[in-house]
Enzyme design. Structure first.
Site, PDB file in Angstrom:
ATOM      1  N   ARG A 133      45.296  -8.861  27.846  1.00 37.81           N
ATOM      2  CA  ARG A 133      44.853  -9.143  29.221  1.00 37.81           C
ATOM      3  C   ARG A 133      45.144  -8.004  30.175  1.00 37.81           C
ATOM      4  O   ARG A 133      44.526  -7.885  31.238  1.00 37.81           O
ATOM      5  CB  ARG A 133      45.548 -10.395  29.746  1.00 37.81           C
ATOM      6  CG  ARG A 133      45.302 -11.642  28.938  1.00 37.81           C
ATOM      7  CD  ARG A 133      46.263 -12.740  29.361  1.00 37.81           C
ATOM      8  NE  ARG A 133      47.647 -12.303  29.172  1.00 37.81           N
ATOM      9  CZ  ARG A 133      48.699 -12.800  29.834  1.00 37.81           C
ATOM     10  NH1 ARG A 133      48.513 -13.734  30.743  1.00 37.81           N
ATOM     11  NH2 ARG A 133      49.917 -12.356  29.582  1.00 37.81           N
ATOM     12  N   HIS A 179      57.865  19.647  51.462  1.00 38.10           N
ATOM     13  CA  HIS A 179      58.132  19.006  52.738  1.00 38.10           C
ATOM     14  C   HIS A 179      59.541  18.431  52.776  1.00 38.10           C
ATOM     15  O   HIS A 179      60.066  17.981  51.756  1.00 38.10           O
ATOM     16  CB  HIS A 179      57.111  17.894  52.996  1.00 38.10           C
ATOM     17  CG  HIS A 179      55.701  18.386  53.020  1.00 38.10           C
ATOM     18  ND1 HIS A 179      54.627  17.581  52.686  1.00 38.10           N
ATOM     19  CD2 HIS A 179      55.174  19.601  53.348  1.00 38.10           C
ATOM     20  CE1 HIS A 179      53.506  18.284  52.811  1.00 38.10           C
ATOM     21  NE2 HIS A 179      53.822  19.516  53.206  1.00 38.10           N
ATOM     22  N   LYS A 232      62.781   9.236  49.525  1.00 32.75           N
ATOM     23  CA  LYS A 232      61.468   8.811  49.034  1.00 32.75           C
ATOM     24  C   LYS A 232      61.589   8.237  47.626  1.00 32.75           C
ATOM     25  O   LYS A 232      62.414   8.680  46.823  1.00 32.75           O
ATOM     26  CB  LYS A 232      60.487   9.991  49.012  1.00 32.75           C
ATOM     27  CG  LYS A 232      60.183  10.575  50.375  1.00 32.75           C
ATOM     28  CD  LYS A 232      59.272  11.791  50.278  1.00 32.75           C
ATOM     29  CE  LYS A 232      58.989  12.374  51.656  1.00 32.75           C
ATOM     30  NZ  LYS A 232      58.153  13.604  51.571  1.00 32.75           N
ATOM     31  N   TYR A 247      54.244   5.743  47.704  1.00 27.64           N
ATOM     32  CA  TYR A 247      55.672   5.986  47.863  1.00 27.64           C
ATOM     33  C   TYR A 247      56.247   5.324  49.101  1.00 27.64           C
ATOM     34  O   TYR A 247      55.584   5.177  50.120  1.00 27.64           O
ATOM     35  CB  TYR A 247      55.995   7.478  47.843  1.00 27.64           C
ATOM     36  CG  TYR A 247      55.271   8.375  48.800  1.00 27.64           C
ATOM     37  CD1 TYR A 247      55.881   8.852  49.948  1.00 27.64           C
ATOM     38  CD2 TYR A 247      53.965   8.787  48.533  1.00 27.64           C
ATOM     39  CE1 TYR A 247      55.227   9.710  50.817  1.00 27.64           C
ATOM     40  CE2 TYR A 247      53.297   9.644  49.388  1.00 27.64           C
ATOM     41  CZ  TYR A 247      53.933  10.106  50.530  1.00 27.64           C
ATOM     42  OH  TYR A 247      53.273  10.944  51.395  1.00 27.64           O
ATOM     43  N   ASP A 265      50.350  23.974  54.804  1.00 28.69           N
ATOM     44  CA  ASP A 265      51.173  24.446  53.695  1.00 28.69           C
ATOM     45  C   ASP A 265      50.882  25.907  53.352  1.00 28.69           C
ATOM     46  O   ASP A 265      51.772  26.656  52.941  1.00 28.69           O
ATOM     47  CB  ASP A 265      50.957  23.564  52.466  1.00 28.69           C
ATOM     48  CG  ASP A 265      51.525  22.166  52.646  1.00 28.69           C
ATOM     49  OD1 ASP A 265      52.373  21.975  53.540  1.00 28.69           O
ATOM     50  OD2 ASP A 265      51.111  21.261  51.898  1.00 28.69           O
TER      51      ASP A 265
END
Length: 204
Positions: free
Chosen positions: A23, A62, A72, A132, A168
């Site tokens: 399933r 970052h 995080k 996240y 960036d």
């Protein structure tokens, strides 16, 4: 669920147990109690993000000022990425070092990184989708970036044609950010982490 510390203090790889049959499948991709037991404190859940990237996109590196910083908990729900954690804490024994973990929709691993660590990733597939949790809400006033192609960092991105955002692409090097006094101090990060040991489980 297995939690394995990476070589950088404050970073963990989480491998869930998957239960599948004809399933489909089921798994617990996040457990606040298991994470808190392993890392010594609960993750405060303040914001949830979803990021979709084309193949060869590189995002990062970052980080946020500490305090408050931003922990995080990252997983890939579609496709695959190479997730990268960078130790940018001045005074840390692993300062300037990085570690990577492949996150994908097969093994469904996750990465946890605490406040003060840098984060980035490279999309290995089209429509690579990251989900996240963050311990604080986004605040551009305390957010910073380090150029992910910085030769001093020497991150081995799995692409010869990295696609970067405008921000960036012009981000300063690790040395430049350090010279500007923007990097978090390792001792400050450790004190900040210790000060949260009494928070309620889950942070709600």
């Amino acid at each position: 669920m297995k939690l394995r510390p990476l070589g950088i203090e404050g970073a963990w790889e989480i491998t869930p147990q998957q239960h599948g049959d004809s399933r489909g499948l089921f798994l617990e991709w996040y457990r606040f109690d298991r994470l808190a037991e392993a890392v010594g404190r609960p993750l405060r859940l303040a914001q949830g993000n979803l990021s979709v990237s084309a193949r060869h996109v590189v995002r990062g590196i970052h980080f946020a000022d500490v305090p408050p910083g931003q922990a995080k908990y990252v997983t890939c729900v579609r496709g695959a990425v190479l997730d990268v954690v960078v130790d940018i804490r001045v005074g840390s024994p692993t300062f300037g070092q990085w570690e990577s973990v492949r996150l994908d929709d097969v093994d469904r691993r996750a990465v946890y990184l605490e406040e003060g660590l840098g984060h980035g990733f490279c999309a290995l597939t089209d429509d690579a989708t990251l989900s996240y949790f963050c311990s604080t809400t986004y605040d551009p006033a305390i957010e910073h970036a380090i150029n992910p192609l910085d030769e001093e960092l020497g991150i081995e991105w799995p692409t010869s044609t990295p696609l970067l955002s405008g921000r960036d692409a012009v981000a300063p090097s690790l040395a430049q950010v350090r010279a500007a006094g923007l990097l978090p101090e390792h001792a400050t990060c450790r004190r900040h982490a210790a000060g949260r040991d009494t928070e309620a489980p889950g942070g709600w």
